[in-house]
Design an enzyme around this catalytic site. Sequence first.
Site, PDB file in Angstrom:
ATOM      1  N   ARG A   1      37.842 -79.580  -1.362  1.00 27.95           N
ATOM      2  CA  ARG A   1      36.524 -79.524  -2.030  1.00 27.95           C
ATOM      3  C   ARG A   1      36.451 -80.102  -3.384  1.00 27.95           C
ATOM      4  NH1 ARG A   1      36.841 -73.219  -1.187  1.00 27.95           N
ATOM      5  NH2 ARG A   1      38.064 -73.690   0.435  1.00 27.95           N
TER       6      ARG A   1
ATOM      7  N   LYS B   1      51.780 -73.614   0.964  1.00 29.92           N
ATOM      8  CA  LYS B   1      51.722 -73.304   2.312  1.00 29.92           C
ATOM      9  C   LYS B   1      52.808 -73.025   2.874  1.00 29.92           C
ATOM     10  CE  LYS B   1      47.841 -76.345   3.444  1.00 29.92           C
ATOM     11  NZ  LYS B   1      46.788 -75.111   3.956  1.00 29.92           N
TER      12      LYS B   1
HETATM   13  N1  BES Z   1      43.469 -78.779   4.583  1.00 28.39           N
HETATM   14  C1  BES Z   1      43.365 -77.151   4.744  1.00 28.39           C
HETATM   15  C2  BES Z   1      42.403 -76.616   5.830  1.00 28.39           C
HETATM   16  C3  BES Z   1      43.043 -76.918   7.059  1.00 28.39           C
HETATM   17  C4  BES Z   1      43.633 -75.765   7.704  1.00 28.39           C
HETATM   18  C5  BES Z   1      43.053 -77.966   7.783  1.00 28.39           C
HETATM   19  C6  BES Z   1      44.234 -75.809   9.034  1.00 28.39           C
HETATM   20  C7  BES Z   1      43.513 -78.083   9.232  1.00 28.39           C
HETATM   21  C8  BES Z   1      44.084 -76.794   9.829  1.00 28.39           C
HETATM   22  C9  BES Z   1      42.701 -76.984   3.427  1.00 28.39           C
HETATM   23  O1  BES Z   1      42.847 -77.578   2.198  1.00 28.39           O
HETATM   24  C10 BES Z   1      43.078 -75.371   3.187  1.00 28.39           C
HETATM   25  O2  BES Z   1      44.270 -75.333   2.562  1.00 28.39           O
HETATM   26  N2  BES Z   1      42.042 -74.500   2.902  1.00 28.39           N
HETATM   27  C11 BES Z   1      42.419 -73.362   2.614  1.00 28.39           C
HETATM   28  C12 BES Z   1      41.480 -72.734   1.658  1.00 28.39           C
HETATM   29  C13 BES Z   1      41.588 -71.489   0.894  1.00 28.39           C
HETATM   30  C14 BES Z   1      42.992 -71.756   0.034  1.00 28.39           C
HETATM   31  C15 BES Z   1      40.579 -71.130   0.205  1.00 28.39           C
HETATM   32  C16 BES Z   1      42.348 -72.283   3.882  1.00 28.39           C
HETATM   33  O3  BES Z   1      41.541 -72.757   4.985  1.00 28.39           O
HETATM   34  O4  BES Z   1      43.474 -71.661   4.072  1.00 28.39           O
HETATM   35 MN    MN Z   2      44.779 -77.216   1.311  1.00 30.37          MN
END
Ligand code: BES
Ligand code: MN
Length: 498
Positions: free
Chosen positions: A350, A276
């Site tokens: 997931r 990230k």
């Molecule tokens: N933990 C994150 C989602 C999240 C984002 C929670 C902001 C709280 C605040 C999750 O694991 C994630 O990174 N999801 C990705 C999925 C994508 C890579 C398909 C996302 O939402 O960008």
């Molecule tokens: Mn994630």
Amino acid sequence: MPDTVSVSFAKHGAAPKGVLLALADDSLALGKETLKVLKPIKSTFERALDADRFRGAMGAALDLIAPSGLNVPRVLVLGVGKAGELKSQDFVRLGGLVAGRIPASAREATLIVDLPSGAVGAKAAAEIALGVRLRAYSFDRYKTKKKDNEGEASALSLTLLVADPAAAERAWAVEGAIADGVILARDLVNEPPNVLDPPEFARRAEALAEVGVAVEVLDDAALSEIGMRALLGVGQGSIKESRVVVMRWNGGAEGEAPVAFIGKGVTFDTGGISIKPAAGMEDMKGDMGGAACVTGLMHALAARKAKVNAVGVIGLVENMPDGAAQRPGDIVTSLSGQTIEIINTDAEGRLVLADVLWYAKERFQPRFMVDLATLTGAILVALGTVHAGLFANDDELAQRIAAAGEATGETVWRMPLGAAYDKLIDSKFADMKNTGGRNGGSITAAQFLQRFVDKTAWAHLDVAGTAMASPSSDINKSWGSGWGVRLLNQLVADHYEG
Ligand code: BES
Ligand code: MN
Ligand code: ZN
């Protein structure tokens, strides 16, 4: 107000101690018990009403400092709006508003729980106390400088004057258990990720034994033995071990199938190799908000001795990039036997839930499964921080959750599922892939989960927008909100007890 509040109940007529709080509705009438107490300052009160243009709206307050004729340092009259229309969640909110008005210097306060529309019941009194506790909460464990020289009290003792203190105590045994559950969930979300790693989270869950929950902890070796390779793949880049915790509360009929709650517990989500951006990454300590909610809920159900068999299963991992970390392109075999191609290591929640959902379904054959997960940023785009996203394969369960949301103020918004979304996660190389692209990102994430629940009635709550960093409210000033504990407690109380 001070952040530690102890609540007790006494009968109307008992001498008030400390700051005196009273309620008025929008007709500016006072209840009969309130009138008795405020009689010596009736004319002061009436003049102040005019001077302050107080109209008794919900949340408005009239503040009388050191009024002559009453032996209290301060009288605060709080508006409740239309007294006849107050519902459970309004009393909880009222408690928050009451707490918000108590000065930080107060060590003692007394609230006359009485309205012109008639006596306020024991349950409503306990709901007010719940709101007080939730509002007073603050996470300051890591602040070493005490707020000393501003005359702040370290603890407040609040007495609620009611018609039937014994009945109020009984109602408080329930609402106080809910407060403790929400506060436990908030603490877990607020803890820093160096402290709250998967093994430490599991130890905190083990403490639920104190309220009668049977807790089992599965470590890396046990998970590998069982075959939870989707979950373990997420944790393999971390020096911290992964854990799955199974919490069981058997308050229902012997042999009756349990209700099951499943939580995503990523104690820190860097994204892994699909790392990230730096900005805001610290918030990813809250990526275990689903697991925190399940833990807080199990605490609440057990502490209030709910007449239900309930299981909570949480998957605890840390998602880190290192030489051992999972790669995009890897294919893992989940506990279900289905294979998953990893496209993006940041779509890790997931993968954790896939194994935990399958495990809970196979082991407990529950009446339903509800999972909670800070699963997608896309749910924030869709619903903001107002509603959690609700996905379900069962209309009755979905409707019951939505109704519990309306009753508690922890509201949900139902989102679609369907074959046209499901095919977006078909993979060239494996049974499925772990992302379906940018569009409809919360939905394809839910489709992925649905592949691990079979025919079991199931609902998924995407709480990325509500579990943490949501705007503060009258009953919450904390970053970690404890969202979902009250909602799911209500769901159980309304339909699955007795
Ligand atoms: N933990 C994150 C989602 C999240 C984002 C929670 C902001 C709280 C605040 C999750 O694991 C994630 O990174 N999801 C990705 C999925 C994508 C890579 C398909 C996302 O939402 O960008
Ligand atoms: Mn994630
Ligand atoms: Zn995540």
